[in-house]
Write a protein that holds these residues in place. Structure first.
Motif, PDB file in Angstrom:
ATOM      1  N   ARG A 214     -11.030  -2.716   4.397  1.00 44.24           N
ATOM      2  CA  ARG A 214      -9.196  -2.205   5.356  1.00 44.24           C
ATOM      3  C   ARG A 214      -9.002  -3.233   5.032  1.00 44.24           C
ATOM      4  NH1 ARG A 214     -13.926  -0.052   9.875  1.00 44.24           N
ATOM      5  NH2 ARG A 214     -13.905   2.106   9.037  1.00 44.24           N
ATOM      6  N   LYS A 215      -9.125  -4.944   4.622  1.00 41.75           N
ATOM      7  CA  LYS A 215      -8.622  -5.670   4.559  1.00 41.75           C
ATOM      8  C   LYS A 215      -7.545  -6.028   3.494  1.00 41.75           C
ATOM      9  CE  LYS A 215     -10.908 -10.343   4.811  1.00 41.75           C
ATOM     10  NZ  LYS A 215     -11.276 -10.926   4.060  1.00 41.75           N
ATOM     11  N   GLU A 216      -7.803  -4.973   2.113  1.00 39.70           N
ATOM     12  CA  GLU A 216      -6.966  -5.724   0.849  1.00 39.70           C
ATOM     13  C   GLU A 216      -5.799  -3.968   1.645  1.00 39.70           C
ATOM     14  OE1 GLU A 216      -7.879  -4.094  -3.765  1.00 39.70           O
ATOM     15  OE2 GLU A 216      -8.891  -4.754  -2.316  1.00 39.70           O
ATOM     16  N   ASN A 217      -6.241  -2.858   2.491  1.00 40.80           N
ATOM     17  CA  ASN A 217      -5.950  -1.538   1.854  1.00 40.80           C
ATOM     18  C   ASN A 217      -4.889  -1.062   3.812  1.00 40.80           C
ATOM     19  OD1 ASN A 217      -6.032  -0.331  -0.564  1.00 40.80           O
ATOM     20  ND2 ASN A 217      -8.406  -0.828   0.065  1.00 40.80           N
ATOM     21  N   LEU A 218      -5.039  -2.308   4.376  1.00 33.23           N
ATOM     22  CA  LEU A 218      -4.752  -1.988   5.509  1.00 33.23           C
ATOM     23  C   LEU A 218      -3.015  -1.763   5.659  1.00 33.23           C
ATOM     24  CD1 LEU A 218      -4.808  -1.536   8.752  1.00 33.23           C
ATOM     25  CD2 LEU A 218      -4.569  -4.100   9.016  1.00 33.23           C
ATOM     26  N   GLY A 219      -2.250  -2.657   4.495  1.00 32.79           N
ATOM     27  CA  GLY A 219      -1.030  -3.364   4.415  1.00 32.79           C
ATOM     28  C   GLY A 219      -0.289  -1.385   3.978  1.00 32.79           C
ATOM     29  N   ALA A 220      -0.993  -1.032   2.733  1.00 29.39           N
ATOM     30  CA  ALA A 220      -0.358  -0.289   2.284  1.00 29.39           C
ATOM     31  C   ALA A 220      -0.523   1.161   3.609  1.00 29.39           C
ATOM     32  CB  ALA A 220      -1.189   0.628   1.298  1.00 29.39           C
ATOM     33  N   PHE A 221      -1.690   1.430   4.241  1.00 24.46           N
ATOM     34  CA  PHE A 221      -1.845   2.522   5.199  1.00 24.46           C
ATOM     35  C   PHE A 221      -0.860   2.468   6.663  1.00 24.46           C
ATOM     36  CE2 PHE A 221      -6.041   3.361   3.871  1.00 24.46           C
ATOM     37  CZ  PHE A 221      -6.170   4.669   4.574  1.00 24.46           C
ATOM     38  N   ALA A 222      -0.054   1.089   6.657  1.00 23.55           N
ATOM     39  CA  ALA A 222       0.846   0.836   7.403  1.00 23.55           C
ATOM     40  C   ALA A 222       2.894   1.644   6.332  1.00 23.55           C
ATOM     41  CB  ALA A 222       1.722  -0.466   8.173  1.00 23.55           C
TER      42      ALA A 222
END
Length: 239
Positions: free
Chosen positions: A188-196
């Motif tokens: 989640r720390k690594e991919n939260l920006g990608a989800f946004a």
């Protein structure tokens, strides 16, 4: 004061405030998104925003989390003013999954534009001001969680395309919610920006899903926002 903090496992954002903070936000959103007969091509987005409002309303009824927050009162003031007063206020809070919360924050931009165009373009409108405050605390919370370059891309995309959610297949938010829930804390720390970013860019996965939904809608004569997605959320979420 309305505040938003990321939950312990980075599952979502915890929206917190006293009764009047949350009530003001809910009523401001109701005013700006209009009733169900307005902005029909944005009904999918409207319904999802209303889902978040329902969670906020549950919080104001004490159905979620109740906290006690220091209010600045102390013994010195009590002696000076010769009064007895509580030193903490009651705050209510509720957790919203990060993809859902980000979508809500972004979709409100569309409704603000529609409200300014059709209802009131006064820059000091109190309903718009309240919603902008909500959006600002969401984005500030994201700033704390995202690498600087990811956050800068998010802010840039947030205002480069309008409207974002005209006849949008909001079932995709469910897809992202459930994908996100399956990730570990580190993922989640690594991919939260990608989800946004996926909520602002119509990628291949979104296009394939929308095409499938449109094909079903043409057969059943339903509108795109009326078709539920056959995916189940877990009964318990670790926030």
């Amino acid at each position: 004061m309305l505040s938003i903090q990321s939950t312990e496992r980075l599952t979502g954002g915890r929206i917190s405030g006293d009764y009047w903070d949350l009530d003001e936000l809910i009523n401001s959103i109701y005013e700006v998104i209009g009733d169900e007969n307005k902005y029909y091509d944005f009904q999918g987005a409207r319904q999802r925003i209303l889902g978040v409002c329902l969670q906020l309303r549950k919080a104001t009824r004490g159905e979620c989390n109740v906290e006690f927050v220091a209010n600045g009162m102390h013994k010195g003031i009590e002696r000076q003013k010769d009064i007895l007063a509580p030193e903490k206020n009651v705050y209510f809070s509720v957790e919203i999954l990060w993809p859902e919360l980000i979508f809500t924050t972004l979709a409100l931009n569309d409704f603000i534009d529609l409200y300014n165009e059709h209802i009131d373009n006064n820059p000091w409108n109190p309903y718009i001001t309240t919603i902008r405050k909500f959006q600002s605390v969401v984005t500030e919370c994201l700033r704390e969680q995202l690498p600087e370059e990811h956050f800068n891309v998010f802010i840039h995309l947030m205002f480069t395309k309008s409207p974002k959610y005209f006849r949008y297949a909001t079932q995709y938010v469910d897809v992202l919610n459930l994908e996100y829930l399956k990730l570990s804390f580190e993922e989640r720390k690594e991919n939260l920006g990608a989800f946004a970013i996926r909520l602002m860019v119509e990628d291949d996965e979104y296009i394939a899903l929308k095409d499938e939904i449109l094909a079903t809608a043409n057969l059943t004569k339903h509108e795109i926002h009326e078709l539920p997605i056959r995916m189940k959320y877990p009964e318990h979420i670790e926030w």
